[in-house]
Design an enzyme around this catalytic site. Structure first.
Site, PDB file in Angstrom:
ATOM      1  N   LYS A   7      93.528   9.186  24.867  1.00 36.76           N
ATOM      2  CA  LYS A   7      94.819   9.349  25.552  1.00 36.76           C
ATOM      3  C   LYS A   7      95.655  10.393  24.820  1.00 36.76           C
ATOM      4  CE  LYS A   7      94.195   4.675  27.182  1.00 36.76           C
ATOM      5  NZ  LYS A   7      94.754   3.440  27.673  1.00 36.76           N
ATOM      6  N   HIS A  23      91.542   7.928  35.918  1.00 31.52           N
ATOM      7  CA  HIS A  23      92.022   6.857  35.044  1.00 31.52           C
ATOM      8  C   HIS A  23      93.281   6.221  35.632  1.00 31.52           C
ATOM      9  CE1 HIS A  23      93.723   4.807  31.580  1.00 31.52           C
ATOM     10  NE2 HIS A  23      92.491   4.765  31.112  1.00 31.52           N
TER      11      HIS A  23
HETATM   12  P1  PGA Z   1      92.419   0.029  25.953  1.00 33.41           P
HETATM   13  O1  PGA Z   1      92.322   1.280  26.982  1.00 33.41           O
HETATM   14  O2  PGA Z   1      91.038  -0.108  25.329  1.00 33.41           O
HETATM   15  O3  PGA Z   1      93.453   0.445  24.945  1.00 33.41           O
HETATM   16  O4  PGA Z   1      92.786  -1.155  26.739  1.00 33.41           O
HETATM   17  C1  PGA Z   1      91.198   1.479  27.795  1.00 33.41           C
HETATM   18  C2  PGA Z   1      91.402   2.696  28.667  1.00 33.41           C
HETATM   19  O5  PGA Z   1      92.532   2.917  29.139  1.00 33.41           O
HETATM   20  O6  PGA Z   1      90.453   3.459  28.934  1.00 33.41           O
END
Ligand code: PGA
Length: 251
Positions: A11, A95
């Site tokens: 991210k 996403h």
């Molecule tokens: P998370 O995110 O493992 O922090 O829940 C997963 C993603 O958004 O791909």
């Protein structure tokens, strides 16, 4: 017959130097692991440095989004061909954060998917229901329309370069993982849907990843489910040791 894939989605985190330091730390931790594909997805600005740092290792690089045109007057966009040029082999498309904050729809996800596949990238196509949709009993309807929309007009040959990531929105970044059984139920549904839209052989070969609060502590249970072929990991992919522990789910 399906090689598991563990993908980290960073991210909006990590500078170029933080991202390359991560690769240096991760390489020895995953060098010995057999039979698992490893992908990390940094921000656009770090892609080429991360790809250079990962060269010669088993670590592959994904972008977190792309546009569907190769060039033109599209200020701020990045084309699939440029991602390849930067050293990416994969791209995440659709996403839930793109859907929620940036207006991504099944139609735009489909256009991006087709363009990325045409360039030779492997697409990680994300789908998943919100809590409201789950509680209303709409999970399967939502998943079906996201998958049908996202794969619209793709032929079976193209499907070989598509990985589906099932990420229930209520499990992303919340610490609430779907139970192994909840995840398996949706994964089995997705595989049946692919069999209906394509063929049983195509359904048998497609990778379906689970995403949403995957951690070293819960990855084993998820990966023991017959239709869960890997994980798309957000928070727990930001540290090399926890990401490596997920990659080594089998040891
Ligand atoms: P998370 O995110 O493992 O922090 O829940 C997963 C993603 O958004 O791909």
């Amino acid at each position: 017959m399906r090689t598991p894939l563990i993908a980290g989605n960073w991210k909006l985190f990590k500078t170029i130097s933080e991202a390359t330091a991560f690769v240096t730390a991760l390489k020895p931790l995953v060098a010995e692991v057999q039979g698992v594909e490893v992908v990390i997805s940094p921000v656009f600005t770090a892609l080429s440095s991360v790809a250079a740092a990962a060269a010669g290792s088993r670590i592959r690089v994904a972008a977190q989004d792309c546009y569907w045109e190769e060039e033109g007057a599209f200020t701020g966009e990045v084309a699939p061909g440029l991602l390849k040029d930067a050293g990416c082999s994969h791209v995440i498309i659709g996403h839930s954060e793109r859907r929620q904050y940036f207006g991504e729809t099944d139609e735009t996800a489909n256009r991006k998917t087709r363009a990325a596949l045409a360039t030779g990238l492997t697409v990680l196509l994300c789908v998943g229901e919100t809590l409201v949709q789950r509680e209303a009993g709409d999970t399967f309807t939502v998943i079906e329309s996201q998958i049908t929309g996202g794969l619209q007009s793709l032929v079976a040959e193209e499907l070989k370069q598509v990985v589906i990531a099932y990420e229930p929105v209520w499990a992303i970044g919340t610490g609430k993982t779907a139970s192994d059984e909840q995840a398996q139920q949706v994964h089995a549904f997705i595989r049946q849907l692919v069999a209906k839209l394509y063929s049983q052989a195509d359904a048998d070969q497609i990778l379906i990843l689970y995403g949403g609060s995957v951690k070293p502590e819960n990855v084993k249970g998820l990966m023991s489910q017959p239709d869960i072929d890997g994980a798309l990991v957000g928070g727990a992919s930001l540290k090399a040791d926890s990401f490596a522990a997920i990659v080594r789910f089998n040891s």
